[in-house]
Motif scaffolding. Sequence first.
Motif, PDB file in Angstrom:
ATOM      1  N   VAL A  92       1.542 -55.260  72.988  1.00  0.00           N
ATOM      2  CA  VAL A  92       0.302 -54.641  73.472  1.00  0.00           C
ATOM      3  C   VAL A  92      -0.711 -55.712  73.862  1.00  0.00           C
ATOM      4  O   VAL A  92      -1.366 -55.625  74.912  1.00  0.00           O
ATOM      5  CB  VAL A  92      -0.274 -53.693  72.405  1.00  0.00           C
ATOM      6  N   THR A  93      -0.833 -56.747  73.041  1.00  0.00           N
ATOM      7  CA  THR A  93      -1.770 -57.829  73.359  1.00  0.00           C
ATOM      8  C   THR A  93      -1.388 -58.525  74.656  1.00  0.00           C
ATOM      9  O   THR A  93      -2.249 -58.826  75.508  1.00  0.00           O
ATOM     10  CB  THR A  93      -1.812 -58.851  72.213  1.00  0.00           C
ATOM     11  N   THR A  94      -0.094 -58.776  74.850  1.00  0.00           N
ATOM     12  CA  THR A  94       0.368 -59.411  76.081  1.00  0.00           C
ATOM     13  C   THR A  94       0.056 -58.559  77.296  1.00  0.00           C
ATOM     14  O   THR A  94      -0.385 -59.074  78.343  1.00  0.00           O
ATOM     15  CB  THR A  94       1.886 -59.672  75.999  1.00  0.00           C
ATOM     16  N   GLN A  95       0.267 -57.251  77.190  1.00  0.00           N
ATOM     17  CA  GLN A  95      -0.022 -56.377  78.323  1.00  0.00           C
ATOM     18  C   GLN A  95      -1.518 -56.316  78.614  1.00  0.00           C
ATOM     19  O   GLN A  95      -1.926 -56.251  79.774  1.00  0.00           O
ATOM     20  CB  GLN A  95       0.536 -54.986  78.075  1.00  0.00           C
ATOM     21  N   VAL A  96      -2.341 -56.320  77.580  1.00  0.00           N
ATOM     22  CA  VAL A  96      -3.789 -56.318  77.803  1.00  0.00           C
ATOM     23  C   VAL A  96      -4.207 -57.563  78.574  1.00  0.00           C
ATOM     24  O   VAL A  96      -4.984 -57.485  79.544  1.00  0.00           O
ATOM     25  CB  VAL A  96      -4.547 -56.223  76.461  1.00  0.00           C
ATOM     26  N   GLU A  97      -3.707 -58.717  78.164  1.00  0.00           N
ATOM     27  CA  GLU A  97      -4.056 -59.956  78.872  1.00  0.00           C
ATOM     28  C   GLU A  97      -3.585 -59.899  80.319  1.00  0.00           C
ATOM     29  O   GLU A  97      -4.292 -60.332  81.245  1.00  0.00           O
ATOM     30  CB  GLU A  97      -3.445 -61.158  78.149  1.00  0.00           C
ATOM     31  N   GLY A  98      -2.387 -59.363  80.544  1.00  0.00           N
ATOM     32  CA  GLY A  98      -1.885 -59.246  81.907  1.00  0.00           C
ATOM     33  C   GLY A  98      -2.690 -58.274  82.739  1.00  0.00           C
ATOM     34  O   GLY A  98      -2.933 -58.509  83.932  1.00  0.00           O
ATOM     35  N   SER A  99      -3.123 -57.176  82.137  1.00  0.00           N
ATOM     36  CA  SER A  99      -3.918 -56.191  82.864  1.00  0.00           C
ATOM     37  C   SER A  99      -5.274 -56.754  83.261  1.00  0.00           C
ATOM     38  O   SER A  99      -5.772 -56.484  84.366  1.00  0.00           O
ATOM     39  CB  SER A  99      -4.105 -54.941  82.008  1.00  0.00           C
ATOM     40  N   LEU A 100      -5.880 -57.538  82.385  1.00  0.00           N
ATOM     41  CA  LEU A 100      -7.161 -58.166  82.717  1.00  0.00           C
ATOM     42  C   LEU A 100      -7.010 -59.070  83.944  1.00  0.00           C
ATOM     43  O   LEU A 100      -7.865 -59.067  84.840  1.00  0.00           O
ATOM     44  CB  LEU A 100      -7.685 -58.960  81.522  1.00  0.00           C
TER      45      LEU A 100
END
Length: 297
Positions: A92-100
Amino acid sequence: MVSVLGLGCASYWAKRRFAEADARAVLATALDGGITVLDTGASYAHGHAERRLGRLLRDLGADPDTLLIGTKAGTVADARGRLGKDFSPAAVTTQVEGSLRALALERLPLLQLHGPEPADLTDDLRATLDRLRAAGKVDLLGINGFAPVMRHAVGRAPFDVLMPFLSVLDPGTRPLVAAATDAGQGVLVAGPLARMAFAPPLGHWLTRPSGLWYLARALRHGPTPLWRARRLRPALRAEGWTPAELAMAWVLEQPGVACAVFGTTRPAHLAALTTGAARPLPDAARAAIARVHAGAP
């Protein structure tokens, strides 16, 4: 405050085969019509949805601070491109960083977990979501999913927003929507047009690539929804209204619904729904829909 309609920046809109100029026209029509809710996801079109949305918002000169841009985490692709679920804190943290990065935002206005099961909502995941918010990575937190996990999340921290499925074809989540509202959570509705199964737009489905794609998605759910939809068709008739406008008006008048999110590839369709959303559902149509839901002949 949010607009009563939201644009789903996913599905065929997000596909590379859908021309960038056409995707831009849909988004521009939405923004010009006062839509402030834009819904996408990290996994949609293998990331192309977020990148396209971020790029077009910059191209159109839109101010992100005036919009509720929502994305989703939890659906991931394996090495062969097959989608699955991973709600681990690291994923989830990785996807959040990618989405930003993809959306070119400093903070995600809304992050939703994408289709979790109740068992996925672990203490570690909740703590991770709290840390992401405390770090300024996200603002609102929510869940998009089916009824079991929605019922589990009603009134539970850290979820500010729930996004269940609700339509004239599948009205069963109305009590869930009311319960979430009573608990102080915002409700965005997914699938308010039920893939137009109640009034199949065959002229559009059979004459354009996007239509064939949407038709395939509708048929993927089997004949049962399409069969149920036949009973609704006579109820979705009123002078000066299309079936889609009546179906949307029914969703918008349900207690607790803040916004209904739908997807389209046609600016004219979007503009018509935006105009229709400002009108109350005709009494005769409301009564006819209620009779169908009650199983009356």
